[in-house]
Write a protein that holds these residues in place. Structure first.
Motif, PDB file in Angstrom:
ATOM      1  N   ASP A 196     -28.465 -83.752 -23.326  1.00 34.69           N
ATOM      2  CA  ASP A 196     -29.542 -83.188 -22.552  1.00 34.69           C
ATOM      3  C   ASP A 196     -30.094 -81.978 -23.624  1.00 34.69           C
ATOM      4  O   ASP A 196     -29.443 -81.057 -23.523  1.00 34.69           O
ATOM      5  N   ARG A 209     -32.256 -79.921 -23.348  1.00 32.28           N
ATOM      6  CA  ARG A 209     -32.291 -78.711 -22.535  1.00 32.28           C
ATOM      7  C   ARG A 209     -31.008 -77.630 -22.694  1.00 32.28           C
ATOM      8  O   ARG A 209     -31.047 -76.678 -22.473  1.00 32.28           O
ATOM      9  N   SER A 210     -29.907 -78.291 -22.998  1.00 35.69           N
ATOM     10  CA  SER A 210     -28.697 -77.829 -23.102  1.00 35.69           C
ATOM     11  C   SER A 210     -28.553 -77.170 -24.517  1.00 35.69           C
ATOM     12  O   SER A 210     -28.703 -77.712 -25.588  1.00 35.69           O
ATOM     13  N   GLN A 211     -27.990 -75.904 -24.695  1.00 33.20           N
ATOM     14  CA  GLN A 211     -28.059 -75.063 -25.928  1.00 33.20           C
ATOM     15  C   GLN A 211     -26.871 -76.005 -27.075  1.00 33.20           C
ATOM     16  O   GLN A 211     -27.324 -76.081 -28.044  1.00 33.20           O
ATOM     17  N   CYS A 231     -25.907 -78.944 -26.817  1.00 40.30           N
ATOM     18  CA  CYS A 231     -26.630 -80.287 -27.395  1.00 40.30           C
ATOM     19  C   CYS A 231     -27.767 -80.024 -28.452  1.00 40.30           C
ATOM     20  O   CYS A 231     -27.721 -80.826 -29.278  1.00 40.30           O
ATOM     21  N   LEU A 270     -29.162 -83.224 -16.963  1.00 42.10           N
ATOM     22  CA  LEU A 270     -28.454 -82.337 -16.219  1.00 42.10           C
ATOM     23  C   LEU A 270     -28.954 -81.798 -15.026  1.00 42.10           C
ATOM     24  O   LEU A 270     -28.337 -81.482 -14.029  1.00 42.10           O
ATOM     25  N   ARG A 293     -19.341 -83.171 -18.722  1.00 43.89           N
ATOM     26  CA  ARG A 293     -20.176 -82.253 -19.624  1.00 43.89           C
ATOM     27  C   ARG A 293     -20.757 -82.807 -20.692  1.00 43.89           C
ATOM     28  O   ARG A 293     -20.221 -83.668 -21.203  1.00 43.89           O
ATOM     29  N   GLN A 297     -32.618 -69.895 -25.979  1.00 40.59           N
ATOM     30  CA  GLN A 297     -32.754 -70.544 -24.698  1.00 40.59           C
ATOM     31  C   GLN A 297     -33.694 -69.179 -23.983  1.00 40.59           C
ATOM     32  O   GLN A 297     -34.405 -69.540 -22.803  1.00 40.59           O
TER      33      GLN A 297
END
Length: 232
Positions: free
Chosen positions: A9, A11-13, A15, A36, A54, A177
């Motif tokens: 995703d 939006r995940s750091q 990732c 997520l 995860r 973020q």
């Protein structure tokens, strides 16, 4: 051999950091999106891929691996990427990068992430922001950034030396973020860190911009919409 499957995703750091790394090194991959915010990482479909539930996770021809630090090391060796990303032979440089990656989790990551979460998640869900928790994590993040500046960036252009490494993109994505909740001043106010941010961004374009639409940019747009409407 097929392309690496990349469960993420953006939006995940972590990732985003793995995404940028693979793009920068022309590693072919197929992005398998895991939302997520909808809890897709907890659903049976993803649990069958990786039971820890995860992201990020990669599947390289049946070899499944999680945790961004481990993924960086594996991909660096498997695809023989440019040595500066994660040096194979220079043990001192490799150890310096590892030192940052281990330190990162309990210093930069935990405090940047919790500052973001307390502001963003509560705002999106229409709940009061726990200002005392925000202040605590901001204070701890400021201390961590000072350590980053005075130790990891002392007489160095990048965290592992004089060229970019996986440590830099890990840290960059974590700190960026904060842009989604208008808190980029927390890291840009440190002149050494701010200058380093500029160098890292320049080194990873256009790949950084590629993940903006589904990453920080998307979250920032939603946050701005909610906070603007709440002032009306």
């Amino acid at each position: 051999m097929g392309a690496v499957k990349f469960y993420a995703d953006l939006r995940s750091q972590p990732c985003r950091a793995v995404f940028i790394f693979m793009k920068a090194n022309a590693i072919q991959f197929e992005l398998e999106k895991v939302d997520l915010f909808l809890g897709e990482q907890l659903q049976e479909k993803f649990t069958q891929v990786h039971s820890i539930q995860r992201v990020p996770v990669i599947d390289d021809d049946g070899f499944v691996l999680g945790e961004s630090g481990a993924i960086f090391r594996y991909l660096s060796r498997k695809f023989n990427v440019a040595d500066h990303w994660y040096p194979a032979a220079d043990l001192a440089r490799q150890a310096r990068i590892d030192e940052y990656l281990h330190w990162h989790h309990t210093n930069i990551r935990v405090n940047a992430m919790m500052t973001f979460r307390h502001i963003y998640i509560n705002t999106v869900r229409g709940k009061p922001v726990k200002e005392d928790e925000v202040r605590r994590h901001k204070s701890e993040l400021s201390k961590a950034l000072n350590h980053m500046a005075l130790y990891f960036l002392k007489e160095r252009k990048f965290l592992g030396g004089h060229d970019i490494s996986v440590a830099d993109i890990q840290a960059l994505c974590e700190l960026m973020q904060l842009d989604a909740v208008r808190e980029e001043g927390l890291y840009l106010s440190n002149p050494i860190v701010g200058a380093w941010i500029g160098r890292v961004k320049a080194a990873v374009q256009p790949y950084l911009a590629e993940c903006e639409a589904e990453g920080v940019g998307m979250m920032k747009q939603l946050y701005e919409t909610i906070t603007s409407s709440s002032k009306l």
